[in-house]
Structure formats: structure tokens, C-alpha cells
Design a protein around this motif. Sequence first.
Motif, PDB file in Angstrom:
ATOM      1  N   LEU A  38     -54.691  -6.374 -58.628  1.00  0.00           N
ATOM      2  CA  LEU A  38     -55.306  -7.665 -58.933  1.00  0.00           C
ATOM      3  C   LEU A  38     -55.912  -7.661 -60.330  1.00  0.00           C
ATOM      4  N   ARG A  39     -56.595  -6.564 -60.689  1.00  0.00           N
ATOM      5  CA  ARG A  39     -57.150  -6.466 -62.048  1.00  0.00           C
ATOM      6  C   ARG A  39     -56.037  -6.509 -63.099  1.00  0.00           C
ATOM      7  N   LYS A  40     -54.937  -5.803 -62.829  1.00  0.00           N
ATOM      8  CA  LYS A  40     -53.819  -5.797 -63.778  1.00  0.00           C
ATOM      9  C   LYS A  40     -53.158  -7.172 -63.865  1.00  0.00           C
ATOM     10  N   ASP A  41     -53.051  -7.862 -62.743  1.00  0.00           N
ATOM     11  CA  ASP A  41     -52.452  -9.200 -62.751  1.00  0.00           C
ATOM     12  C   ASP A  41     -53.314 -10.187 -63.521  1.00  0.00           C
ATOM     13  N   MET A  71     -52.739  -9.563 -67.097  1.00  0.00           N
ATOM     14  CA  MET A  71     -51.452 -10.115 -67.502  1.00  0.00           C
ATOM     15  C   MET A  71     -51.579 -11.621 -67.770  1.00  0.00           C
ATOM     16  N   LEU A  72     -52.300 -12.329 -66.908  1.00  0.00           N
ATOM     17  CA  LEU A  72     -52.482 -13.770 -67.124  1.00  0.00           C
ATOM     18  C   LEU A  72     -53.238 -14.035 -68.420  1.00  0.00           C
ATOM     19  N   ASN A  73     -54.219 -13.208 -68.711  1.00  0.00           N
ATOM     20  CA  ASN A  73     -54.941 -13.347 -69.985  1.00  0.00           C
ATOM     21  C   ASN A  73     -54.022 -13.067 -71.170  1.00  0.00           C
ATOM     22  N   TRP A 132     -44.108 -10.360 -70.384  1.00  0.00           N
ATOM     23  CA  TRP A 132     -43.384 -10.342 -69.109  1.00  0.00           C
ATOM     24  C   TRP A 132     -42.724  -8.984 -68.881  1.00  0.00           C
ATOM     25  N   GLN A 133     -42.075  -8.438 -69.930  1.00  0.00           N
ATOM     26  CA  GLN A 133     -41.389  -7.150 -69.797  1.00  0.00           C
ATOM     27  C   GLN A 133     -42.377  -6.032 -69.476  1.00  0.00           C
ATOM     28  N   ARG A 134     -43.496  -5.985 -70.191  1.00  0.00           N
ATOM     29  CA  ARG A 134     -44.500  -4.935 -69.936  1.00  0.00           C
ATOM     30  C   ARG A 134     -45.116  -5.082 -68.548  1.00  0.00           C
ATOM     31  N   ALA A 135     -45.457  -6.310 -68.160  1.00  0.00           N
ATOM     32  CA  ALA A 135     -46.097  -6.540 -66.865  1.00  0.00           C
ATOM     33  C   ALA A 135     -45.151  -6.229 -65.716  1.00  0.00           C
ATOM     34  N   ALA A 192     -51.943 -16.083 -71.745  1.00  0.00           N
ATOM     35  CA  ALA A 192     -52.724 -17.141 -72.382  1.00  0.00           C
ATOM     36  C   ALA A 192     -52.846 -16.915 -73.892  1.00  0.00           C
ATOM     37  N   ALA A 193     -52.785 -15.665 -74.329  1.00  0.00           N
ATOM     38  CA  ALA A 193     -52.911 -15.348 -75.757  1.00  0.00           C
ATOM     39  C   ALA A 193     -51.579 -15.431 -76.501  1.00  0.00           C
ATOM     40  N   CYS A 194     -50.484 -15.646 -75.786  1.00  0.00           N
ATOM     41  CA  CYS A 194     -49.162 -15.700 -76.431  1.00  0.00           C
ATOM     42  C   CYS A 194     -49.056 -16.896 -77.374  1.00  0.00           C
TER      43      CYS A 194
END
Length: 112
Positions: A62-65, A68-70, A85-88, A73-75
Motif C-alpha cells: 500500500l505504501r509503494k502504491d 507510485m500514484l504520487n 509504469w514500467q518501474r512500478a 502525479a509528478a509526470c
Amino acid sequence: MVNTTDGPATGPRKHKDKPEKSVSDTASSIEDSRWGGAAGREAIKNWFEVNSELTRFMSTRLRKDIAMLNAYAACRSTRDVAEVWQRATSAAVHDYAEELDRLIAINLRRNA
């Protein structure tokens, strides 16, 4: 008929002569005849260990997800999105594979 001799209803009564058991004590206190003796106790210990491991894993994921959302948002470009997406995705596949290994190890250790 309402019983008024016991005083106000304040929830379940606690027996002063019986100490409360912790969750870890529960598996060892199960009646042999009801749960299959030692095998039943071992199954419940296994269940506790698996649940603890799954809880640890899900909180980590959950922390990693959220991270990832953050990152999404910075993209600033589609290329950034693809890299995130590839790293996550790679990290998630790796984490789930490791978790499967941990759960298998718990069950093999308990069933050995």
C-alpha cells in the motif's frame, strides 16, 4: 420481564478470576477434542503466522502504491508516465513473487 437487580447494562462482564488471554495464547488453549488436538493447534498457529505475513506485505504494498500514484502525479510527459509504469509494474511483480515464496516457506516449515 426486565432484570433490574444487576444494575445498568454496561457491556459484557469480565470474570475477575480468569485472566484475559492474548491472541498468541489462543492457539495453545484450544480444546484437543474440539479442534483435532495438536494438529488443530498447529493449523491455527499457521493461520496466525500467515495472517501476520499478509498484513505486513499488504501494508508495504500500500505504501509503494501510494508512492507510485504520487510519481504519476509528478509526470510531465507520456514518457514519464511510461517510465513510472514500467518501474512500478516491475517492482509489484517482484514483490508478489517474493511474497508467494514467503507464504510457501511458512507452509512448508509448518507441515514438515
